[in-house]
Design a protein around this motif. Structure first.
Motif, PDB file in Angstrom:
ATOM      1  N   CYS A  48       0.481  -1.084   0.017  1.00 49.79           N
ATOM      2  CA  CYS A  48       0.305  -0.269  -0.100  1.00 49.79           C
ATOM      3  C   CYS A  48       0.858   0.985  -0.481  1.00 49.79           C
ATOM      4  CB  CYS A  48      -0.696   0.088   1.246  1.00 49.79           C
ATOM      5  SG  CYS A  48      -2.428   1.165   1.326  1.00 49.79           S
ATOM      6  N   PHE A  49       1.805   1.487   1.175  1.00 52.90           N
ATOM      7  CA  PHE A  49       2.766   2.793   0.968  1.00 52.90           C
ATOM      8  C   PHE A  49       4.382   2.071  -0.122  1.00 52.90           C
ATOM      9  CE2 PHE A  49      -0.135   2.460   4.665  1.00 52.90           C
ATOM     10  CZ  PHE A  49      -0.569   3.754   4.755  1.00 52.90           C
ATOM     11  N   SER A  50       4.442   3.604   0.337  1.00 50.76           N
ATOM     12  CA  SER A  50       5.777   3.175  -0.786  1.00 50.76           C
ATOM     13  C   SER A  50       6.875   2.884   0.059  1.00 50.76           C
ATOM     14  CB  SER A  50       5.906   4.576  -1.557  1.00 50.76           C
ATOM     15  OG  SER A  50       6.239   5.340  -1.154  1.00 50.76           O
ATOM     16  N   LYS A  51       7.742   2.787  -0.341  1.00 50.44           N
ATOM     17  CA  LYS A  51       9.641   2.355   0.437  1.00 50.44           C
ATOM     18  C   LYS A  51       9.994   4.135   1.711  1.00 50.44           C
ATOM     19  CE  LYS A  51      11.345  -0.540  -2.430  1.00 50.44           C
ATOM     20  NZ  LYS A  51      13.175  -0.690  -3.325  1.00 50.44           N
ATOM     21  N   LEU A  52       9.493   5.398   0.765  1.00 49.38           N
ATOM     22  CA  LEU A  52      10.005   6.530   1.421  1.00 49.38           C
ATOM     23  C   LEU A  52       9.036   6.808   2.440  1.00 49.38           C
ATOM     24  CD1 LEU A  52      11.513   8.048  -1.563  1.00 49.38           C
ATOM     25  CD2 LEU A  52      12.552   6.365   0.086  1.00 49.38           C
ATOM     26  N   PHE A  55       5.150   5.335   7.210  1.00 48.74           N
ATOM     27  CA  PHE A  55       4.349   3.641   7.271  1.00 48.74           C
ATOM     28  C   PHE A  55       5.326   2.306   6.466  1.00 48.74           C
ATOM     29  CE2 PHE A  55       0.167   6.365   8.585  1.00 48.74           C
ATOM     30  CZ  PHE A  55       0.762   5.762   9.778  1.00 48.74           C
ATOM     31  N   GLY A  56       5.131   2.606   5.033  1.00 51.63           N
ATOM     32  CA  GLY A  56       6.067   2.210   4.172  1.00 51.63           C
ATOM     33  C   GLY A  56       7.541   1.032   5.074  1.00 51.63           C
ATOM     34  N   LEU A  57       8.048   2.538   5.475  1.00 51.60           N
ATOM     35  CA  LEU A  57       9.472   2.170   6.057  1.00 51.60           C
ATOM     36  C   LEU A  57       9.179   0.814   6.943  1.00 51.60           C
ATOM     37  CD1 LEU A  57      12.409   2.767   5.575  1.00 51.60           C
ATOM     38  CD2 LEU A  57      12.489   4.175   7.501  1.00 51.60           C
ATOM     39  N   LEU A  58       8.237   1.807   7.889  1.00 57.06           N
ATOM     40  CA  LEU A  58       8.250   1.058   9.072  1.00 57.06           C
ATOM     41  C   LEU A  58       7.991  -0.892   8.882  1.00 57.06           C
ATOM     42  CD1 LEU A  58       8.243   0.325  11.990  1.00 57.06           C
ATOM     43  CD2 LEU A  58       6.002   1.333  12.032  1.00 57.06           C
ATOM     44  N   GLY A  59       6.616  -0.529   8.179  1.00 61.89           N
ATOM     45  CA  GLY A  59       6.207  -1.817   7.220  1.00 61.89           C
ATOM     46  C   GLY A  59       7.162  -2.926   7.111  1.00 61.89           C
ATOM     47  N   ARG A  60       8.324  -2.321   5.736  1.00 58.48           N
ATOM     48  CA  ARG A  60       8.790  -3.382   5.708  1.00 58.48           C
ATOM     49  C   ARG A  60       9.747  -4.013   6.415  1.00 58.48           C
ATOM     50  NH1 ARG A  60       8.909  -2.859  -0.065  1.00 58.48           N
ATOM     51  NH2 ARG A  60       7.993  -1.318  -0.107  1.00 58.48           N
ATOM     52  N   LEU A  61      10.062  -2.601   7.271  1.00 56.82           N
ATOM     53  CA  LEU A  61      10.910  -3.130   8.614  1.00 56.82           C
ATOM     54  C   LEU A  61      10.999  -4.781   9.595  1.00 56.82           C
ATOM     55  CD1 LEU A  61      13.030  -0.061  10.376  1.00 56.82           C
ATOM     56  CD2 LEU A  61      14.105  -1.340   8.597  1.00 56.82           C
ATOM     57  N   TRP A  62       9.783  -4.359   9.749  1.00 61.24           N
ATOM     58  CA  TRP A  62       9.240  -5.220  10.512  1.00 61.24           C
ATOM     59  C   TRP A  62       8.643  -6.621   9.402  1.00 61.24           C
ATOM     60  CZ3 TRP A  62       7.988  -6.762  15.135  1.00 61.24           C
ATOM     61  CH2 TRP A  62       7.795  -5.879  16.954  1.00 61.24           C
ATOM     62  N   TYR A  63       8.532  -6.410   8.187  1.00 63.06           N
ATOM     63  CA  TYR A  63       8.151  -7.614   6.966  1.00 63.06           C
ATOM     64  C   TYR A  63       8.986  -8.654   7.347  1.00 63.06           C
ATOM     65  CZ  TYR A  63       7.076  -9.966   2.657  1.00 63.06           C
ATOM     66  OH  TYR A  63       6.900 -10.797   2.118  1.00 63.06           O
ATOM     67  N   TYR A  64      10.519  -7.684   7.117  1.00 57.79           N
ATOM     68  CA  TYR A  64      12.238  -8.375   6.746  1.00 57.79           C
ATOM     69  C   TYR A  64      12.198  -9.261   8.025  1.00 57.79           C
ATOM     70  CZ  TYR A  64      12.422  -6.709   2.130  1.00 57.79           C
ATOM     71  OH  TYR A  64      11.839  -6.292   0.695  1.00 57.79           O
TER      72      TYR A  64
END
Length: 116
Positions: A48-52, A55-64
């Motif tokens: 839903c959100f871009s890397k920058l 929410f996208g940055l926090l989501g990617r950290l938790w996802y990985y």
């Protein structure tokens, strides 16, 4: 994917896994105690959100982080429809070119499996 669309995908995943009506308390309980739902939640947030975006940055950290912890590898470019259901966690790899329709189950064995 827009925020409204993302919300609908998350609600459909919740309804499929919990078989309950969507309430914040039941959503929060499932988020805390169901690792597969938490993984799918962050998968949807990342789409839903871009890397920058924050929410996208926090989501990617938790996802990985969860990707290594639970042994799930669903690439973010995979197209997964509404009501996706992971029946167990661990040792699942889904390629980035994979396309799943609505109400799809992924489990260790098929639903028609019988012990012989």
């Amino acid at each position: 994917m827009h925020l409204k669309e993302c919300r609908e995908f998350i609600k459909s995943d919740f309804a499929r896994l919990s078989k309950k009506k969507f309430k914040f308390s039941s959503f929060f309980k499932m988020f805390l105690f169901q690792p597969t739902f938490r993984y799918l939640f962050f998968f949807r947030v990342n789409n839903c959100f871009s890397k920058l975006h924050p929410f996208g940055l926090l989501g990617r950290l938790w996802y990985y982080r969860m990707k290594g912890k639970f042994g799930l590898q669903i690439f973010l470019k995979a197209k997964i429809g509404m009501g996706y259901c992971l029946n167990h966690f661990g040792n699942i790899i889904i390629n980035q070119g994979a396309v799943f329709g609505d109400n799809c189950n992924v489990s260790q064995r098929g639903d028609n499996w019988e012990y012989k």
